[in-house]
Scaffold this motif. Structure first.
Motif, PDB file in Angstrom:
ATOM      1  N   GLY A 485     -37.980  27.806  13.636  1.00 32.22           N
ATOM      2  CA  GLY A 485     -38.253  27.575  12.226  1.00 32.22           C
ATOM      3  C   GLY A 485     -37.936  28.822  11.423  1.00 32.22           C
ATOM      4  O   GLY A 485     -37.984  29.940  11.938  1.00 32.22           O
ATOM      5  N   ASN A 486     -37.564  28.648  10.157  1.00 26.94           N
ATOM      6  CA  ASN A 486     -37.257  29.805   9.314  1.00 26.94           C
ATOM      7  C   ASN A 486     -38.354  30.013   8.278  1.00 26.94           C
ATOM      8  O   ASN A 486     -39.280  29.205   8.155  1.00 26.94           O
ATOM      9  N   THR A 487     -38.277  31.127   7.589  1.00 26.84           N
ATOM     10  CA  THR A 487     -39.232  31.384   6.522  1.00 26.84           C
ATOM     11  C   THR A 487     -39.008  30.379   5.396  1.00 26.84           C
ATOM     12  O   THR A 487     -37.936  29.798   5.270  1.00 26.84           O
ATOM     13  N   ALA A 488     -40.045  30.201   4.577  1.00 30.13           N
ATOM     14  CA  ALA A 488     -39.962  29.202   3.514  1.00 30.13           C
ATOM     15  C   ALA A 488     -40.381  29.813   2.185  1.00 30.13           C
ATOM     16  O   ALA A 488     -40.978  30.887   2.134  1.00 30.13           O
ATOM     17  N   GLY A 489     -40.050  29.131   1.124  1.00 26.32           N
ATOM     18  CA  GLY A 489     -40.393  29.636  -0.202  1.00 26.32           C
ATOM     19  C   GLY A 489     -41.859  29.456  -0.544  1.00 26.32           C
ATOM     20  O   GLY A 489     -42.427  30.222  -1.312  1.00 26.32           O
ATOM     21  N   LEU A 490     -42.491  28.437   0.057  1.00 28.31           N
ATOM     22  CA  LEU A 490     -43.888  28.163  -0.248  1.00 28.31           C
ATOM     23  C   LEU A 490     -44.798  29.027   0.618  1.00 28.31           C
ATOM     24  O   LEU A 490     -44.565  29.176   1.814  1.00 28.31           O
ATOM     25  N   LYS A 491     -45.834  29.580  -0.001  1.00 29.26           N
ATOM     26  CA  LYS A 491     -46.771  30.439   0.721  1.00 29.26           C
ATOM     27  C   LYS A 491     -48.192  29.948   0.463  1.00 29.26           C
ATOM     28  O   LYS A 491     -49.073  30.693   0.038  1.00 29.26           O
ATOM     29  N   ASP A 492     -48.424  28.671   0.686  1.00 26.14           N
ATOM     30  CA  ASP A 492     -49.696  28.084   0.310  1.00 26.14           C
ATOM     31  C   ASP A 492     -50.394  27.448   1.505  1.00 26.14           C
ATOM     32  O   ASP A 492     -49.987  27.632   2.646  1.00 26.14           O
ATOM     33  N   ILE A 493     -51.438  26.696   1.229  1.00 28.27           N
ATOM     34  CA  ILE A 493     -52.222  26.062   2.288  1.00 28.27           C
ATOM     35  C   ILE A 493     -51.413  25.012   3.030  1.00 28.27           C
ATOM     36  O   ILE A 493     -51.740  24.630   4.153  1.00 28.27           O
ATOM     37  N   PHE A 494     -50.308  24.553   2.449  1.00 29.15           N
ATOM     38  CA  PHE A 494     -49.511  23.502   3.070  1.00 29.15           C
ATOM     39  C   PHE A 494     -48.407  24.043   3.967  1.00 29.15           C
ATOM     40  O   PHE A 494     -48.236  23.593   5.088  1.00 29.15           O
ATOM     41  N   GLN A 495     -47.629  25.010   3.488  1.00 30.52           N
ATOM     42  CA  GLN A 495     -46.450  25.458   4.226  1.00 30.52           C
ATOM     43  C   GLN A 495     -46.352  26.982   4.297  1.00 30.52           C
ATOM     44  O   GLN A 495     -45.292  27.552   4.094  1.00 30.52           O
ATOM     45  N   SER A 496     -47.429  27.615   4.616  1.00 30.33           N
ATOM     46  CA  SER A 496     -47.403  29.066   4.752  1.00 30.33           C
ATOM     47  C   SER A 496     -46.497  29.487   5.909  1.00 30.33           C
ATOM     48  O   SER A 496     -46.425  28.810   6.944  1.00 30.33           O
ATOM     49  N   ASP A 497     -45.815  30.626   5.732  1.00 29.76           N
ATOM     50  CA  ASP A 497     -44.998  31.159   6.810  1.00 29.76           C
ATOM     51  C   ASP A 497     -45.835  31.531   8.033  1.00 29.76           C
ATOM     52  O   ASP A 497     -45.313  31.604   9.146  1.00 29.76           O
ATOM     53  N   TRP A 498     -47.122  31.778   7.818  1.00 27.40           N
ATOM     54  CA  TRP A 498     -47.980  32.094   8.968  1.00 27.40           C
ATOM     55  C   TRP A 498     -48.029  30.908   9.923  1.00 27.40           C
ATOM     56  O   TRP A 498     -48.009  31.084  11.143  1.00 27.40           O
ATOM     57  N   TYR A 499     -48.088  29.692   9.371  1.00 31.16           N
ATOM     58  CA  TYR A 499     -48.042  28.496  10.218  1.00 31.16           C
ATOM     59  C   TYR A 499     -46.746  28.468  11.038  1.00 31.16           C
ATOM     60  O   TYR A 499     -46.755  28.249  12.252  1.00 31.16           O
ATOM     61  N   ALA A 500     -45.612  28.667  10.355  1.00 31.60           N
ATOM     62  CA  ALA A 500     -44.305  28.586  11.017  1.00 31.60           C
ATOM     63  C   ALA A 500     -44.178  29.660  12.098  1.00 31.60           C
ATOM     64  O   ALA A 500     -43.643  29.407  13.183  1.00 31.60           O
ATOM     65  N   LEU A 501     -44.651  30.867  11.803  1.00 32.40           N
ATOM     66  CA  LEU A 501     -44.587  31.954  12.779  1.00 32.40           C
ATOM     67  C   LEU A 501     -45.375  31.591  14.028  1.00 32.40           C
ATOM     68  O   LEU A 501     -44.925  31.848  15.162  1.00 32.40           O
ATOM     69  N   GLN A 502     -46.538  30.982  13.861  1.00 34.31           N
ATOM     70  CA  GLN A 502     -47.344  30.587  15.010  1.00 34.31           C
ATOM     71  C   GLN A 502     -46.649  29.483  15.829  1.00 34.31           C
ATOM     72  O   GLN A 502     -46.645  29.526  17.062  1.00 34.31           O
ATOM     73  N   LEU A 503     -46.036  28.521  15.147  1.00 36.27           N
ATOM     74  CA  LEU A 503     -45.348  27.445  15.877  1.00 36.27           C
ATOM     75  C   LEU A 503     -44.121  27.976  16.602  1.00 36.27           C
ATOM     76  O   LEU A 503     -43.800  27.522  17.707  1.00 36.27           O
TER      77      LEU A 503
END
Length: 563
Positions: A485-503
């Protein structure tokens, strides 16, 4: 003679009768008491799923399809420091305005290939030093004029300080850039709601069929994953359930008012539901999220080095991804994983000659399909009478016998309305592929899974892994690429990059021992580039991803080309 029995015998009968009556009475009373207990204390009804359940402990390793040992390894890899006490005041959270970074023992000049050390110090809104870790910082080195960037991994010392080792990979000048994406307090909130059963993302199931009057009717209801015995939610006259035999994935829809469950025809994204309370929402304010922090702005002078840096390793499976994995210079990605090449349009066609490419996942792999469609000479999209953005899609080039497929992965998926039959699970699609040296499989499965518990993601990846192992067993020469997964423009409760980094961490961990699989880390490529972060990376980033991808598909081709 007196016919009456003796008095002792009569007394004996009376006593026996009294005992019998007493025992019968006791039995009746006991039975009534038992009945009374059952009436007063009936068995408890099943408890409804809490709307903000903060634990996924009801999910077992059996549900996820992995071993206890593997789950322990995954949990260890996902470990993230957190505040040592519950959040009580916004002012005590990490402040981007007061947090700073400094370069350790900055010299007048360096040589290409050397490193610099950076220390990050986190402070709260009172300008007090933080005493625990858990902040989500991102760091990089850059030169805007040279369009040069390199990623730096932030190491958490769990005491309010962080360090970064930044490689100096290009000749010229460079500067350090650090930003606070989320405070440790926000990460704590993200983790709580990720592991909760609260459904942040909803989906819509579209039912079509004949009603009682033989007229065709349509009904739309809410749908979602069923994860755990009770599922993620219960509403109305719940529920129609659809279980996939291979993956054991259960999709759940509210029961339509008229149509039966077997009339589910289409799927589409639904609304987003914010679980944050008013207090939690303060921590996600724009002035506190994804903000650069102040620090040493000195220009770093980098001199040439005759030793050079880089690698001539042939691109293949089994290679580890270093940090940094590469760097941008004049907008060209130079990989440290393996020897890569910039492919011209003609070279792309030659590389893909006699190849069938199966691309699966989300719109970030669709970007690859669209790039090939525009770039490879003679490649033309076939009209499959499917939505242009949702697919499935196919393009062919007859002269060189090139076939490229793309299709979205199965539910949960936040796409426009499309037939359920066009949303198969990745594991099932891989099972249909015969494989061979002419076959390339590439998939990604992160962007749409950040809305759901990490245990559910583990389950999905475990099923895909089974299918990949089976594919490589029957056809070991198949090229299998996992795009992170790549970084995203949204940094909120829905699509935070922290979620993507963990996955990303989960999928790396689960495929680390699978021979023949290529893990392609686009996280670093998207995290350090100067373009604005977006769930759909800029065209220049996609072009570099494609060149890296083709370097794996055709490593022998690279060796025959002039460097």
């Amino acid at each position: 003679m007196d016919s009456n029995p003796p008095v002792p015998r009569l007394r004996k009968y009376v006593l026996l009768l009294q005992c019998f009556v007493w025992i019968t009475f006791c039995l009746i009373v006991w039975r009534l008491n038992c009945l009374q207990i059952r009436i007063i204390h009936p068995p408890p009804n099943p408890k409804p799923v809490p709307r903000n359940n903060t634990t996924s402990s009801t999910i077992s390793v059996f549900d996820m399809g992995i071993s206890v040992e593997e789950w322990e390894r995954i949990q260890k890899s996902l470990d993230w420091p957190s505040p040592d006490q519950e959040i009580t005041q916004l002012i005590l959270s990490t402040s981007p305005a007061h947090s700073t970074f400094s370069i350790v023992r900055l010299k007048k000049s360096y040589k290409v290939g050397e490193n610099i050390s950076v220390i990050i110090t986190a402070r709260d809104h009172n300008n007090h030093l933080k005493t625990h870790g858990g902040d989500f910082f991102k760091a990089k080195l850059f030169n805007s004029g040279l369009k040069a960037n390199v990623y730096g991994e932030v190491v958490d010392h769990r005491n309010g300080t962080y360090s970064v080792e930044l490689l100096l990979p290009w000749e010229g000048q460079a500067q350090v850039f650090v930003r606070l994406e989320h405070s440790s307090e926000v990460v704590q909130i993200l983790k709580k709601h990720r592991d909760s059963s609260f459904p942040r993302s909803h989906y819509i199931g579209h039912f079509e069929g004949l009603g009682p009057d033989e007229k065709r009717i349509r009904e739309a209801v809410q749908c979602n994953i069923k994860w755990g015995a009770e599922g993620s939610w219960r509403r109305g006259n719940c529920c129609c359930e659809y279980k996939d035999i291979k993956t054991a994935m259960v999709w759940q829809c509210e029961r339509p008012k008229i149509l039966p469950c077997d009339k589910l025809v289409y799927h589409s994204k639904g609304s987003l539901e914010n679980p944050l309370n008013l207090f939690e929402k303060q921590f996600f304010a724009k002035p506190l999220t994804n903000v650069p922090i102040t620090g040493d702005k000195q220009i770093i002078n980098v001199l040439p080095n005759t030793a050079g840096i880089g690698t001539m390793e042939r691109c293949r499976s089994g290679l580890t991804t270093p940090i940094p994995a590469g760097f941008y210079f004049k907008d060209v990605w130079k990989s440290f994983v393996c020897n890569t090449q910039q492919f011209s349009s003609a070279q792309m066609g030659n590389c893909l000659k006699e190849k069938i490419v199966y691309m699966m996942g989300d719109s970030t792999t669709r970007q690859w399909f669209e790039f090939f469609e525009k770039t490879v000479p003679g490649l033309r999209r076939m009209n499959l009478h499917t939505p242009r953005m949702a697919g499935p899609l196919m393009a062919v080039e007859l002269k060189n016998n090139i076939i490229i497929h793309w299709r979205p992965h199965g539910v949960p998926l936040r796409f426009t309305i499309m037939p359920m039959t066009d949303l198969p699970f990745i594991a099932n699609e891989i099972d249909k592929i015969a494989g061979g040296p002419h076959v390339v499989v590439v998939f990604t499965i992160v962007a749409h899974l950040v809305f759901h518990p990490v245990t559910f993601f583990v389950h999905k990846v475990a099923k895909i892994r089974q299918s990949v192992v089976a594919l490589l067993s029957r056809a070991p020469e198949t090229t299998v690429v996992i795009k992170s997964g790549n970084t995203a423009g949204l940094k909120d409760i829905f699509q935070s990059d922290w979620y993507a980094l963990q996955l990303n961490t989960v999928i790396q961990e689960m495929f680390r021992d699978i021979n023949g699989v290529i893990y392609f880390d686009v996280w670093q490529m998207t995290s350090c580039h100067y373009s604005t972060e977006n769930v759909h990376p800029a065209p220049v980033v996609i072009a570099n991803e494609i060149n890296m991808f083709l370097s794996y598909v055709c490593p022998a081709y690279i060796q025959t080309q002039p460097q």
